[in-house]
Design a protein around this motif. Structure first.
Motif, PDB file in Angstrom:
ATOM      1  N   LEU A   1    -100.573  16.632 -20.902  1.00 42.39           N
ATOM      2  CA  LEU A   1     -99.862  15.515 -19.105  1.00 42.39           C
ATOM      3  C   LEU A   1     -98.925  15.860 -19.003  1.00 42.39           C
ATOM      4  O   LEU A   1     -98.527  16.021 -17.656  1.00 42.39           O
ATOM      5  N   GLY A   2     -97.913  15.905 -19.876  1.00 44.98           N
ATOM      6  CA  GLY A   2     -96.862  17.378 -18.904  1.00 44.98           C
ATOM      7  C   GLY A   2     -96.646  18.671 -18.151  1.00 44.98           C
ATOM      8  O   GLY A   2     -96.420  18.960 -17.874  1.00 44.98           O
TER       9      GLY A   2
ATOM     10  N   TRP B   1     -87.443   8.551 -23.532  1.00 45.70           N
ATOM     11  CA  TRP B   1     -86.767   8.355 -24.637  1.00 45.70           C
ATOM     12  C   TRP B   1     -87.942   8.864 -25.702  1.00 45.70           C
ATOM     13  O   TRP B   1     -87.861   9.646 -26.402  1.00 45.70           O
ATOM     14  N   PHE B   2     -89.586   8.761 -24.744  1.00 44.42           N
ATOM     15  CA  PHE B   2     -90.277   8.784 -25.912  1.00 44.42           C
ATOM     16  C   PHE B   2     -90.815  10.357 -26.287  1.00 44.42           C
ATOM     17  O   PHE B   2     -91.444  10.970 -26.938  1.00 44.42           O
ATOM     18  N   PHE B   3     -90.157  11.115 -25.266  1.00 45.84           N
ATOM     19  CA  PHE B   3     -90.160  12.302 -25.280  1.00 45.84           C
ATOM     20  C   PHE B   3     -89.101  13.146 -25.812  1.00 45.84           C
ATOM     21  O   PHE B   3     -89.796  14.505 -26.419  1.00 45.84           O
TER      22      PHE B   3
ATOM     23  N   GLY C   1     -89.319  19.698 -25.445  1.00 52.92           N
ATOM     24  CA  GLY C   1     -90.083  21.044 -24.915  1.00 52.92           C
ATOM     25  C   GLY C   1     -90.762  20.769 -23.121  1.00 52.92           C
ATOM     26  O   GLY C   1     -90.364  21.619 -22.227  1.00 52.92           O
ATOM     27  N   ILE C   2     -91.546  19.892 -23.127  1.00 47.97           N
ATOM     28  CA  ILE C   2     -92.593  19.344 -22.184  1.00 47.97           C
ATOM     29  C   ILE C   2     -91.292  18.831 -20.641  1.00 47.97           C
ATOM     30  O   ILE C   2     -91.433  18.956 -19.843  1.00 47.97           O
ATOM     31  N   LEU C   3     -89.939  18.007 -21.831  1.00 47.18           N
ATOM     32  CA  LEU C   3     -89.202  17.360 -20.228  1.00 47.18           C
ATOM     33  C   LEU C   3     -88.573  18.290 -20.196  1.00 47.18           C
ATOM     34  O   LEU C   3     -88.180  18.403 -18.967  1.00 47.18           O
TER      35      LEU C   3
ATOM     36  N   MET D   1     -90.438  19.747 -17.395  1.00 46.08           N
ATOM     37  CA  MET D   1     -90.199  19.286 -15.986  1.00 46.08           C
ATOM     38  C   MET D   1     -89.298  19.196 -15.596  1.00 46.08           C
ATOM     39  O   MET D   1     -89.169  19.011 -14.237  1.00 46.08           O
ATOM     40  N   LYS D   2     -88.268  19.283 -16.141  1.00 38.69           N
ATOM     41  CA  LYS D   2     -86.908  19.489 -15.393  1.00 38.69           C
ATOM     42  C   LYS D   2     -86.611  20.740 -14.149  1.00 38.69           C
ATOM     43  O   LYS D   2     -86.036  20.331 -13.382  1.00 38.69           O
TER      44      LYS D   2
END
Length: 869
Positions: free
Chosen positions: A721-722, A745-747, A755-757, A760-761
């Motif tokens: 998904l990420g 917050w789930f991430f 790491g995924i967040l 993405m940022k």
């Protein structure tokens, strides 16, 4: 009423920002851009006042100046037309449906919108005309205006080039004003703003006015002005009429610290012009401030001593006056400058009742500051004459003239605004100028504010926008459950998805699809009724243009554009119970070449850990078959990541065969089928205009916890998904993409999610991607490993985390007023910080009730739960 000399324009010539009057005096006109300072930013205000004091003090040699706070109309229709040009053709009708409603409601609720601009006019004086020419100018203007003025202008412009003698002085003045970033007006602006002195309250076509005055400067005062018996001025112009009332400020309170009059003025729900004519007082000399103050101090001191000797009660006013005079003397000793100034408000309206209503509201607002206003019933002609841009305050002007030292004068807080948001954008609500707690009644908060809040998130990463502090496109939306955070996020998603570009909403609760489709089905049930009415119209109306307009109005009334919009959304629910979702996140299906190989390796390692690499034979086989399957997919075959292990399971080497069969057994019948498939179903598309991606059933282990098999499978889905989100945002730099990531917050609960967040940022400005992170705490927005900033922040009420929120906004976290301002927020309110660094408290307002219903998340059939004591 015949026009008298008092109404006449005395401007003879204009060059750039320089204005030459008929008596030979020259003025320089500047626009001072508003410094956007939050009402709670006390340090910022003090710094601004110091800068303003330094600039005003530098004007001492010019003897005086004028400050104008001018309300100007905002052309909302034109702004919305510009916004519509950026709408995707597939959603343009929905955009028209929303913006037409927004325009109509804002016009009904607020009337013509306005914003304030600040101007500074300064006299220049180092050039003199010959006596003959000065006499010619004066006589020619006053006695033979029409016949002589052109001759004078030719003499001035072509023979003397009068402005040449002022260029250096004007340039030096501009340098002095640089601390406030004052900008010299262009010639067209100078002509226009001088013309507007005669057009207060009239919505004129500015291009036509400018064309007239450029043709002949005598047209500047082409207005009929009558003095009514009720003391109002009646203005008539070919483009309209209005009533005008000047209200001089008669007295300030004795203590003006933090009076911030201009800040309060801009919170009124109607436009108010405020103009100050100021003249410097001399400090020394027989008639100077020091000598005058000393004489008055000695006189009052004697009176106080005599009263004390006689045992009489001393008047507090006398004591106060004595202290003020002492302050003046001390100020002169410290090198301070003093001003005489005439402050005057101007209000306009279409009826006497409207003027009277505005007058009462203005007087009430000023009374709260300790400011007194007089009606000046029979002095309106004088005030009209004096309140023009090139009229100076003279010693003969005595009424309502105030006296202050410059350091007190700047407490008015000139050149400041509380604007937040975008000039051209969607309407999201109102700016709340108060610190009140509205106790959950956000409708009352909306009704109390005259200032709309517009926002276009795509402005954040665009270049060459004056005043923007950075180019971070990312948006942080924080707040407690039930604070209004989710409503605002979904409203923002819908509005921005109308525009060109691709929009993706990650919905971990998978609640949007069912509610949107519920609303669609409900609205569609009324369409047969609409079709009957359309059939009646077709039978009655023969004119095609009228018929088309009436049908369009009916469709809007029955919310058909909303129905079409919902049908346009690509809803995806990542739930393997529906076999159509198998392979939705298969890397080989939604990615190509190296990207597909990278993610396929990552999710496989997540599934079997070190078993992927501990034996070269297995790893080599995996790499070989992975490459083969990727190439087959590129040639159009229906294959996916599962085919890699099916091919490996055919191996004659027992290790490879057994391990591959083990992997296949782990995948079968689990959520892993979302990632490992044979490619028979389409994946989540990166090309759909609008996608809502619902995710259910994930069970992520918190940082440091031992992972279960369910945790590991959830990690794999998160990886896929990420990367889908990352590649969605980075794929096409020429196209805006926006990702709304709900329940952020789930991430942050897992190392993988963090790491995924982070990845993405970091897909951001250069890739033209916008990430809106929706989560419960500002602490979820950054970490020690990732300091990627949010260019825009919305902070709804976050219980128990006030300090962190204020720090995120750069506001003092130990100021009780600031703390109250934030903690008094009610449902639907948020602190907002835009890419320009401007901060305000906004109230979110969804204008379309049918669309609002799409955002509902709580339902109850229990009557007792709805009861209110």
């Amino acid at each position: 009423m015949k026009k008298k000399a008092i109404w006449e324009n005395h401007v003879l010539s204009v060059h750039d920002n320089l204005v030459l009057k008929d008596d030979g005096t020259v003025f320089a006109m500047f626009e001072v851009p508003a410094s956007i300072i939050s009402m709670m930013d006390n340090k910022g205000k003090e710094a601004h006042k110091q800068a303003t004091q330094a600039v005003i003090t530098s004007l001492y040699e010019n003897l005086g100046f004028e400050i104008l706070v001018k309300p100007l109309s905002k052309d909302l229709l034109k702004s919305y037309e510009v916004l519509l040009k950026d709408c995707d053709p597939r959603t343009r009708e929905f955009g028209e449906y929303l913006l037409e409603q927004s325009y109509s409601e804002l016009m009904n609720e607020l009337g013509n919108l306005h914003h304030y601009k600040f101007f500074l006019t300064v006299p220049l004086s180092d050039f003199s005309f010959s006596g003959d020419l000065r006499k010619m100018m004066k006589e020619g203007w006053q006695r033979f205006r029409k016949s002589v003025v052109n001759l004078i202008r030719r003499e001035l412009e072509f023979n003397l080039n009068w402005y040449e003698s002022y260029k250096q002085t004007a340039s030096d003045l501009e340098m002095n004003l640089n601390l406030l970033q004052a900008r010299p007006l262009k010639r067209e602006e100078t002509l226009l703003y001088n013309s507007l002195n005669y057009l207060r309250g009239i919505e004129v076509n500015k291009d036509e006015v400018l064309a007239d005055v450029k043709n002949a400067i005598e047209n500047m005062d082409d207005t009929t002005i009558n003095v009514r018996s009720d003391g109002l001025l009646e203005i008539h112009h070919p483009q309209g009429s209005s009533l005008l009332k000047f209200l001089p400020l008669a007295d300030y309170p004795e203590v003006v610290n933090n009076i911030h009059l201009i800040e309060h003025l801009q919170t009124l729900p109607f436009p108010v012009e405020f103009r100050i004519k100021a003249r410097f007082r001399k400090n020394k000399g027989a008639l100077g401030m020091e000598a005058t103050a000393e004489r008055n101090r000695d006189r009052i001191g004697t009176e106080l001593s005599e009263a004390d000797e006689k045992g009489n009660v001393t008047k507090s006013s006398s004591v106060g006056a004595y202290m003020i005079l002492e302050d003046i003397i001390s100020g002169v000793d410290n090198g301070e400058y003093f001003l005489d100034f005439l402050p005057v408000f101007a209000i306009t309206g279409s009826t006497p009742e409207e003027i009277n209503y505005y007058k009462k509201m203005l007087m009430t607002a000023m009374e709260g500051l300790g400011v007194k206003i007089v009606l000046s019933q029979w002095d309106q002609p004088y005030l009209f004459y004096k309140m023009r841009s090139t009229e100076e305050l003279t010693r003969s002007d005595r009424y309502w003239v105030q006296n202050m030292k410059v350091s007190a004068f700047v407490e008015n807080l000139f050149f400041v605004s509380q604007k937040v948001g975008s000039d051209i954008g969607f309407y999201f609500g109102r700016v709340d100028h108060t610190t009140l707690n509205w106790a959950g009644n956000y409708e009352k908060a909306i009704a109390s504010s005259p200032t709309p809040f517009f926002w276009n998130m795509f402005q954040a990463n665009k270049e060459d926008i004056e005043g923007k502090l950075g180019d971070s496109p990312h948006v942080g939306i924080f707040g407690d459950t039930g604070s209004g955070k989710s409503f605002f996020a979904k409203l923002a998603f819908v509005y921005h998805s109308i525009l060109k570009g691709l929009s993706l909403y990650i919905d971990p609760k998978d609640e949007m699809k069912s509610q949107f489709l519920y609303v669609r089905d409900k609205l569609e049930s009324y369409l047969p009724e609409m079709e009957e009415k359309i059939a009646d119209l077709v039978a009655l109306i023969e004119d095609d243009e009228i018929l088309e307009r009436r049908i369009r109005n009916l469709e809007f009334a029955y919310h058909k554009p909303l129905i079409d919009y919902i049908n346009h959304i690509h809803f995806v629910s990542l739930n393997t119970k529906d076999k159509k979702n198998i392979g939705a996140l298969d890397p080989i299906v939604f990615l190509e070449t190296e990207q597909a190989k990278e993610l396929s390796t990552q999710v496989t390692e997540g599934l079997i850990g070190t078993k992927l690499t501990e034996d070269d034979r297995f790893e080599n086989s995996f790499n070989y078959h992975l490459q083969q399957v990727i190439e087959r997919r590129a040639k159009g075959e229906t294959v996916g990541l599962l085919n890699v292990f099916k091919e490996m399971a055919k191996s004659k080497e027992e290790l490879i065969k057994d391990r591959s069969e083990n992997i296949l057994s782990k995948i079968s019948g689990t959520m892993l089928e979302l990632v490992f498939s044979e490619g028979k179903n389409p994946s989540v598309s990166m090309d759909d205009h609008i996608t809502v991606l619902g995710v259910t059933g994930l069970n992520l282990a918190k940082s440091g916890e031992v992972k279960t098999a369910q945790n590991k499978m959830s990690d794999i889905i998160m990886y896929a998904l990420g990367d889908f989100c990352r590649f969605f945002g980075a794929r096409n730099r020429d196209q805006e993409t926006v990702i709304f990531l709900d329940e952020g917050w789930f991430f942050n609960t897992t190392d993988i999610g963090k790491g995924i967040l982070m990845r993405m940022k970091r897909v951001g400005r250069s890739e033209n991607n916008f990430l809106a992170l929706i989560t419960q705490s500002v602490k979820d927005g950054s970490s020690d490993e990732d300091d990627t900033a949010f260019g825009t922040i919305f902070a709804f009420k976050e219980t128990g985390n006030t300090k962190a929120v204020l720090q995120a906004f750069g506001l003092p976290d130990d100021d009780e007023d600031v703390i109250t301002w934030y903690e008094n927020q009610t449902k639907g309110q948020a602190l907002a910080k835009d890419p320009f660094g401007r901060i305000g408290r906004v109230v979110i307002h969804g204008q379309n009730s049918a669309l609002n219903e799409c955002f509902k998340t709580t339902f109850s059939e229990m009557e007792s739960a709805k009861a209110v004591a």
